[in-house]
Enzyme design. Structure first.
Site, PDB file in Angstrom:
ATOM      1  CG  ASP A   1      96.779  78.714  43.327  1.00  0.00           C
ATOM      2  OD1 ASP A   1      95.669  78.707  42.650  1.00  0.00           O
ATOM      3  OD2 ASP A   1      96.967  78.896  44.621  1.00  0.00           O
ATOM      4  CB  SER A   2      93.283  80.743  39.758  1.00  0.00           C
ATOM      5  OG  SER A   2      93.137  80.312  41.263  1.00  0.00           O
TER       6      SER A   2
ATOM      7  N   GLY B   1      90.780  75.311  50.153  1.00  0.00           N
ATOM      8  CA  GLY B   1      90.449  75.612  51.441  1.00  0.00           C
ATOM      9  C   GLY B   1      90.788  74.835  52.835  1.00  0.00           C
TER      10      GLY B   1
ATOM     11  CG  ASP C   1     101.122  73.998  46.608  1.00  0.00           C
ATOM     12  OD1 ASP C   1     100.075  73.762  46.462  1.00  0.00           O
ATOM     13  OD2 ASP C   1     101.353  75.021  46.968  1.00  0.00           O
TER      14      ASP C   1
END
Ligand code: PRF
Length: 377
Positions: free
Chosen positions: A92-93, A221, A271
């Site tokens: 993930d970023s 989101g 996830d």
């Protein structure tokens, strides 16, 4: 071989099975990805993950960037070598972790500046730097830097976050292409659809993300504190707009209700920390509901956690013993409970895949959830 292929679609809904072909081997979908935030799925070792059938786990750019840092990971030639996990890693970023963990953060057009939750040090992540970091990690799938928002904001603020996310996505896309050309980077980059809980913004987000033509697409989101029905509504609105041929990922969902709703809408990946985190505090997911195994009712239980699932890879441990371990703060309690919950999640996606192949996903989902709800106390 194609990056993603669909093997079978259910006859009554959008659910599908497929195969992702990644640099560290193929992954069948629907796929649940255990979360290994700091390069470890807490309390579960890599051989066990492999034995359970997992071939793709998640790690967090935000955490690894702060500790041990990119110089250390780079010196090992990436996270696969560093952690000795030879299968796939999705990172993930950091967009969501900055939103949820950093004690201070500021979003500008340039990027996200924030203070570390570890030592208060100041950092700036730009979309380009985030790609570079994930290249150093050696991610098989990396995510663009995005702006994740909570359920309490208005349309204007949601549009602003969406605009920033889209501008950042274009910059990340450009850097990813450079990294492929210049460094021979072989990992994929997924775009993230934001837009909060406004259907018009979700539609716009899909269009704008699709214009950038990423190999895969995620819904971000969601599961940020909204009611389950709102999650379902946004999912039902957005999932059908996504390109059919690409892998689709809903970020950060992990209860059976959320996952089965996503699979029904044609989502391929998910996830969540919940199965492993809940395990450490005494919660087991079972085919007969979610149970608190610390309860006195299990003190003398000789039963295994689940009659249908091989919780410990052929080994028998009773609920009574598991309760004792956890009540005594024994490390093995965390290990066994995490193992059971991850085997449960694997069972759930494998059974979903079987039902999709048989064209019976909807009845599988209904039967499973009825039983699960009945037993959840
Ligand atoms: N964006 C990113 N990671 C995430 C989310 C998101 O919106 C979520 C939301 N559930 C979880 N993880 N980048």
């Amino acid at each position: 071989m194609a990056f993603f292929s669909i093997d079978k679609t259910d006859k009554d809904c959008a659910a599908r099975t497929g195969t992702l072909v990644l640099p560290h081997g193929p992954v069948s979908t629907p796929a649940f990805m255990p979360v290994g935030t700091a390069g470890t799925v807490k309390a579960v070792d890599h051989d066990q993950l492999h034995q359970m059938g997992y071939r793709l786990i998640l790690a967090n750019t935000y955490h690894l960037f702060l500790r041990p840092g990119m110089e250390t990971i780079g010196s090992f030639g990436g996270l696969h070598n560093f952690s000795s996990w030879n299968h796939n890693i999705l990172t993930d970023s950091g967009g969501y972790q900055i939103f949820s963990l950093a004690p201070f953060r500021k979003i500008t057009d340039e990027g996200a500046s924030f203070r570390s939750h570890l030592d208060g040090s100041k950092h700036l992540l730009t979309p380009e730097r985030t790609v570079d970091i994930q290249v150093t990690i050696g991610s098989d799938i990396q995510m663009v830097l995005d702006v994740c928002t909570g359920p309490d904001i208005d349309h204007r603020a949601a549009l602003e976050a969406l605009d920033t996310t889209t501008r950042w996505a274009a910059r990340a896309r450009r850097r990813w292409t450079e990294q492929q050309q210049e460094q021979g980077y072989a990992g994929a980059l997924f775009g993230i659809v934001q837009g909060n809980f406004f259907p018009d913004l979700r539609t716009e987000a899909v269009q704008r993300t699709e214009e950038l033509d990423f190999p895969g697409i995620a819904l971000g989101g969601l599961s940020v504190g909204e009611p389950f029905s709102t999650y379902c509504d946004i999912l039902a609105h957005t999932a059908p707009l996504l390109p059919r041929e690409k892998p689709r990922y809903v970020m950060g969902i992990g209860t059976p209700e959320y996952i089965l709703a996503a699979i029904e809408q044609g989502i391929d990946m998910f996830d969540c920390v919940f199965p492993t985190r809940a395990a450490r505090t005494g919660t087991l997911f079972t085919t007969e509901g979610r149970i608190n195994f610390k309860s006195a009712r299990y003190a003398r239980s000789v039963d295994p956690p689940d009659r249908l699932i091989d919780s410990f890879g052929g080994r028998q441990y009773s609920l009574g013993y598991l309760r004792h371990l956890t009540k005594s703060n024994e490390i093995l309690g965390c290990m066994l409970a995490a193992q059971h919950n991850l085997r449960f999640m694997k069972w759930l996606v494998d059974q979903s895949a079987r039902a999709i192949r048989e064209g019976t996903f909807r009845s599988f989902k209904k039967d499973f959830l009825e039983r699960y709800a009945e037993g959840t106390r």
